[in-house]
Write a protein that holds these residues in place. Sequence first.
Motif, short mmCIF file in Angstrom:
data_model
loop_
_atom_site.label_atom_id
_atom_site.label_comp_id
_atom_site.label_asym_id
_atom_site.label_seq_id
_atom_site.Cartn_x
_atom_site.Cartn_y
_atom_site.Cartn_z
N LYS A 1 6.61 7.88 14.24
CA LYS A 1 7.24 7.06 13.19
C LYS A 1 6.23 6.46 12.21
CE LYS A 1 10.89 7.70 15.78
NZ LYS A 1 11.80 8.81 15.50
N HIS A 2 5.09 7.12 12.04
CA HIS A 2 4.10 6.62 11.07
C HIS A 2 4.49 7.09 9.67
CE1 HIS A 2 0.28 5.48 9.27
NE2 HIS A 2 -0.11 4.97 10.43
N SER A 3 4.39 6.20 8.70
CA SER A 3 4.89 6.52 7.36
C SER A 3 3.80 6.97 6.38
CB SER A 3 5.62 5.30 6.77
OG SER A 3 4.74 4.19 6.69
N SER A 4 2.54 6.67 6.68
CA SER A 4 1.46 6.98 5.73
C SER A 4 0.65 8.18 6.22
CB SER A 4 0.55 5.76 5.54
OG SER A 4 -0.44 6.02 4.58
N ILE A 5 1.21 9.37 6.03
CA ILE A 5 0.55 10.61 6.44
C ILE A 5 0.41 11.53 5.23
CG2 ILE A 5 0.55 12.52 8.08
CD1 ILE A 5 2.71 10.96 9.65
N SER A 6 -0.80 11.94 4.95
CA SER A 6 -1.05 12.88 3.85
C SER A 6 -1.53 14.21 4.42
CB SER A 6 -2.12 12.32 2.90
OG SER A 6 -1.70 11.08 2.36
N LYS B 252 2.19 17.12 10.29
CA LYS B 252 2.73 15.88 9.73
C LYS B 252 4.15 15.63 10.23
CE LYS B 252 4.12 13.72 5.35
NZ LYS B 252 4.08 13.80 3.87
N ASP B 253 4.98 16.66 10.21
CA ASP B 253 6.37 16.52 10.67
C ASP B 253 6.42 16.09 12.13
OD1 ASP B 253 7.22 17.28 8.17
OD2 ASP B 253 7.62 19.37 8.73
N GLN C 93 -1.06 4.74 15.71
CA GLN C 93 -0.36 3.47 15.54
C GLN C 93 -1.11 2.50 14.65
OE1 GLN C 93 0.11 2.22 19.62
NE2 GLN C 93 2.17 3.11 19.81
N LYS D 6 5.41 12.33 12.31
CA LYS D 6 6.49 11.47 11.80
C LYS D 6 7.63 11.37 12.80
CE LYS D 6 7.88 11.56 7.56
NZ LYS D 6 8.38 12.02 6.24
N LYS D 7 7.96 12.47 13.42
CA LYS D 7 9.09 12.49 14.36
C LYS D 7 8.77 11.73 15.64
CE LYS D 7 12.01 15.68 17.01
NZ LYS D 7 12.28 17.12 17.33
N ASN E 209 -4.56 3.52 -1.92
CA ASN E 209 -3.36 2.96 -1.28
C ASN E 209 -3.70 2.04 -0.13
OD1 ASN E 209 -1.57 4.22 -3.02
ND2 ASN E 209 -1.21 5.97 -1.67
#
Length: 398
Positions: free
Chosen positions: A185-190, A177-178, A164, A181-182, A395
């Motif tokens: 809900k974190h948007s900045s994942i490499s 990563k998937d 978070q 995200k699911k 970033n």
Amino acid sequence: MKVLYLTYDGLTSHLGQSQILPYILKLSKDYNIKFHIISTEKKELLIKNKSAIQALLQAHNIEWEYILYSKNPPIFSTIYDLLKLYFKAKKNVLKNTINIIHCRSYIPSIIGLRLKRKFGLKFIFDMRGFWADERIEGNIWPSKNFIFKFIYQYFKRLEKLFIQHADAIISLTYHGKDYIKKNFKHSSISVIPCCSDDKVFDFQSITKQEKENLKNKLNISEKDKVLLYSGSLGTWYMLNEMLLFFNCLKQKDNTWKFLLLTNENPAQFNFNQTDIIIKNANRIDMPLYLSIADLGIFFIKNSFSKIASSPIKLGEYLYMGIPIVSNIFNNDITMIIDKFHCGYTFETLNEKDFHSKIEEIQSLINLDKNNMLNAAKEYFSLDKGVAIYYKVYCNVLK
């Protein structure tokens, strides 16, 4: 840009030399990033490797501090190490005007999150997989023990906080990563898997004479074929199933030999030494040993935590042009092998399935080495991994 890199793994360990130092050295050299590293070192490895690691870091203007790893008593030793790391990290931040704190896995991230809140640092959660689940599923923390059950639940709560509040997250796999995200809900994942250095693992750099000399040393004839496994055994890697597969190969073609490159003590295994060869190879010798392999194998216990697993050996095998035999433990391994036709994956591991696919698998040794090399360049390139790290750093500072 100043980065404080915290790790509970040692730079003097095999893991540190293959999966920490190469990234940091290239980031420092290619992108002019100033690194301050605080690591946790085991005394015996520190004595053996400290001077070489220190000289390498000094040549790249990288500052390195460390604490000694405390093994006993369990739990309390980790808390003690955590306190030592925290005070060193806090002092470093105050002294060096750090911009980013890059935390490798969960223990350092406890410190990273605290320092983010205290000093407003950018916090990178380089999670390396679902660590708490690995401890439970690998029976390192017995799930029936109420103390370890409590510790597991504690780290799962921390994991949620890390995700978070992280300014960026690094996952080893797209499958991992998937999932994040699911569920978060974190948007900045490499995604940066366990990469390999193509200047070290280069099958074209090994001469025919070098291969012949090594085979003679290992009592492997020119007509023999070599099945290879490299790395530690136990916990996750399924030795019995790999031996069963090898026996199925032998029944079809008795020229196969099984080469295990591992730090395990050979005395604990009761093998027929004419067919199974156990060696402890230094990292510098690994490319030569890998160069004589016809097939590379690893079977991994299938569990939730393995969706985020990226075996170091996978990139090394592929860069050395070795076709892969694996089981399906996450979506990434299936994607790589299917896309590049560089191996075979089993859904189930039993004698019937092995025998039914032996001819197809034996044909893998005739694959064009470019199949494996192209897979390695796309997914396990150290240059690409380093470039992604640099992009992440830039970033988070925007």
